[in-house]
Scaffold this motif. Structure first.
Motif, PDB file in Angstrom:
ATOM      1  N   LEU A 195       0.827  -1.204   0.000  1.00  0.00           N
ATOM      2  CA  LEU A 195       0.000   0.000   0.000  1.00  0.00           C
ATOM      3  C   LEU A 195       0.865   1.259   0.000  1.00  0.00           C
ATOM      4  CD1 LEU A 195      -2.617  -1.217   2.624  1.00  0.00           C
ATOM      5  CD2 LEU A 195      -3.082  -0.830   0.201  1.00  0.00           C
ATOM      6  N   SER A 196       1.950   1.227   0.775  1.00  0.00           N
ATOM      7  CA  SER A 196       2.822   2.393   0.882  1.00  0.00           C
ATOM      8  C   SER A 196       3.535   2.695  -0.436  1.00  0.00           C
ATOM      9  CB  SER A 196       3.851   2.160   1.999  1.00  0.00           C
ATOM     10  OG  SER A 196       4.777   3.225   2.057  1.00  0.00           O
ATOM     11  N   THR A 198       2.685   1.823  -3.397  1.00  0.00           N
ATOM     12  CA  THR A 198       1.711   2.219  -4.418  1.00  0.00           C
ATOM     13  C   THR A 198       1.381   3.700  -4.301  1.00  0.00           C
ATOM     14  OG1 THR A 198       0.747   0.002  -4.407  1.00  0.00           O
ATOM     15  CG2 THR A 198      -0.568   1.757  -5.386  1.00  0.00           C
ATOM     16  N   ARG A 199       1.155   4.176  -3.089  1.00  0.00           N
ATOM     17  CA  ARG A 199       0.864   5.602  -2.879  1.00  0.00           C
ATOM     18  C   ARG A 199       2.029   6.475  -3.351  1.00  0.00           C
ATOM     19  NH1 ARG A 199      -1.649   3.700   2.013  1.00  0.00           N
ATOM     20  NH2 ARG A 199       0.322   3.989   3.129  1.00  0.00           N
ATOM     21  N   LYS A 200       3.243   6.064  -3.002  1.00  0.00           N
ATOM     22  CA  LYS A 200       4.423   6.834  -3.403  1.00  0.00           C
ATOM     23  C   LYS A 200       4.560   6.919  -4.913  1.00  0.00           C
ATOM     24  CE  LYS A 200       7.290   5.845   0.655  1.00  0.00           C
ATOM     25  NZ  LYS A 200       8.516   5.147   1.151  1.00  0.00           N
ATOM     26  N   VAL A 202       2.188   6.451  -7.234  1.00  0.00           N
ATOM     27  CA  VAL A 202       1.085   7.214  -7.835  1.00  0.00           C
ATOM     28  C   VAL A 202       1.373   8.705  -7.727  1.00  0.00           C
ATOM     29  CG1 VAL A 202      -1.339   7.855  -7.580  1.00  0.00           C
ATOM     30  CG2 VAL A 202      -0.668   5.446  -7.516  1.00  0.00           C
ATOM     31  N   GLU A 203       1.830   9.161  -6.555  1.00  0.00           N
ATOM     32  CA  GLU A 203       2.136  10.580  -6.366  1.00  0.00           C
ATOM     33  C   GLU A 203       3.336  10.999  -7.211  1.00  0.00           C
ATOM     34  OE1 GLU A 203       0.318  12.831  -4.765  1.00  0.00           O
ATOM     35  OE2 GLU A 203      -1.093  11.149  -4.556  1.00  0.00           O
ATOM     36  N   HIS A 215      -2.028  -1.230  -9.976  1.00  0.00           N
ATOM     37  CA  HIS A 215      -1.029  -2.099  -9.358  1.00  0.00           C
ATOM     38  C   HIS A 215      -1.703  -3.454  -9.203  1.00  0.00           C
ATOM     39  CE1 HIS A 215       2.144  -2.740  -5.930  1.00  0.00           C
ATOM     40  NE2 HIS A 215       2.102  -3.747  -6.795  1.00  0.00           N
ATOM     41  N   PHE A 226      -5.445  -2.928  -7.455  1.00  0.00           N
ATOM     42  CA  PHE A 226      -5.602  -1.746  -6.635  1.00  0.00           C
ATOM     43  C   PHE A 226      -6.613  -0.788  -7.269  1.00  0.00           C
ATOM     44  CE2 PHE A 226      -1.998  -3.550  -4.745  1.00  0.00           C
ATOM     45  CZ  PHE A 226      -1.627  -2.865  -3.584  1.00  0.00           C
ATOM     46  N   LEU A 231      -8.122   1.969  -4.819  1.00  0.00           N
ATOM     47  CA  LEU A 231      -6.933   2.383  -4.089  1.00  0.00           C
ATOM     48  C   LEU A 231      -5.977   3.201  -4.949  1.00  0.00           C
ATOM     49  CD1 LEU A 231      -6.273  -0.922  -2.119  1.00  0.00           C
ATOM     50  CD2 LEU A 231      -7.339   1.179  -1.296  1.00  0.00           C
ATOM     51  N   ILE A 232      -6.361   3.470  -6.205  1.00  0.00           N
ATOM     52  CA  ILE A 232      -5.567   4.323  -7.102  1.00  0.00           C
ATOM     53  C   ILE A 232      -6.510   5.376  -7.688  1.00  0.00           C
ATOM     54  CG2 ILE A 232      -4.348   4.436  -9.303  1.00  0.00           C
ATOM     55  CD1 ILE A 232      -2.998   1.884  -8.649  1.00  0.00           C
TER      56      ILE A 232
END
Length: 232
Positions: A195-196, A198-200, A202-203, A215, A226, A231-232
């Motif tokens: 999860l971490s 993926t967030r990084k 995407v940003e 993802h 995701f 989650l995206i």
């Protein structure tokens, strides 16, 4: 007690029952998995035909070719009647089959859904006993123009470096990317680390105007998206 009756070797079978002859007479689709493996190993032993030996090997893996495809040469060679050369023949044939599936999957013209991405990725992760992180590289028409290995890890994890991911994507003129890694355990649930990262990514993609579309977590028979899960 019923007297012992030795099993007949393949050369003494009726011609239609011999794997090679059966393939010539009826075609490859009429052979069982055991018969096809018997052709690969060529011969059995004095007390066991190649087909019976193949059946014994398959039974050890519950007749699951995917499971057999993950076995090492050393492990296969532990079967009585299978030496290193025969083990290599079996593994090489299964690997060719995996690569054939891989080449067929790349014929997908466009990625429209997570299922399309999964179909492309499944052969990439087939038979792996360790985690790998890959990216699918897409053009503006959502067509796959490349697949790239980012990192390899162990049974329970691998490290995905954002710098390597974005450098690779830019070098290949990507318009979009899809992240992907496998879970050899078969558990589709994303970890805290999944999860971490993926967030990084995407940003980071937003800053570079390089959109991360999804993802995908892949197991042998299923996947987790995701994107589908919001989650995206």
């Amino acid at each position: 007690m019923k007297p012992y009756q030795p099993k007949l070797g393949i050369k003494l079978w009726a011609e239609a029952d011999r794997p090679r002859e059966k393939l010539l007479l009826h075609g490859r689709r009429h052979l069982t998995d055991a018969e096809l493996i018997a052709i690969l190993i060529g011969s059995g032993s004095r007390n066991e035909s190649a087909v019976d030996l193949s059946k014994r090997i398959l039974a050890e893996y519950e007749n699951d070719l995917d499971a057999l495809g993950k076995v090492s040469v050393k492990h296969l060679s532990k079967f009585k009647g299978i030496g290193e050369a025969k083990a290599i023949s079996i593994i090489a044939a299964l690997e060719l089959g995996r690569r054939r599936k891989n080449s067929e999957a790349t014929d997908v013209v466009n990625i429209r859904t997570s299922r399309d991405a999964f179909e492309v990725l499944l052969p990439v992760f087939a038979d792996l006993n360790h985690e790998e992180f890959w990216i699918l590289i897409l053009n503006h028409a959502n067509r796959v123009i490349g697949k790239q290995l980012v990192s390899k890890g162990g049974l329970s994890g691998t490290v995905a470096d954002p710098k390597i991911i974005f450098k690779t994507a830019i070098e290949h003129n990507a318009a979009f990317i899809i992240l992907a890694h496998n879970h050899p355990s078969g558990n589709l649930k994303p970890s805290v680390q999944d999860l971490s990262i993926t967030r990084k990514l995407v940003e980071g993609g937003k800053m570079l105007e390089l959109q991360v579309l999804d993802h995908i977590i892949v197991t042998d028979r299923a996947y987790y998206s995701f994107g589908d899960e919001g989650l995206i």
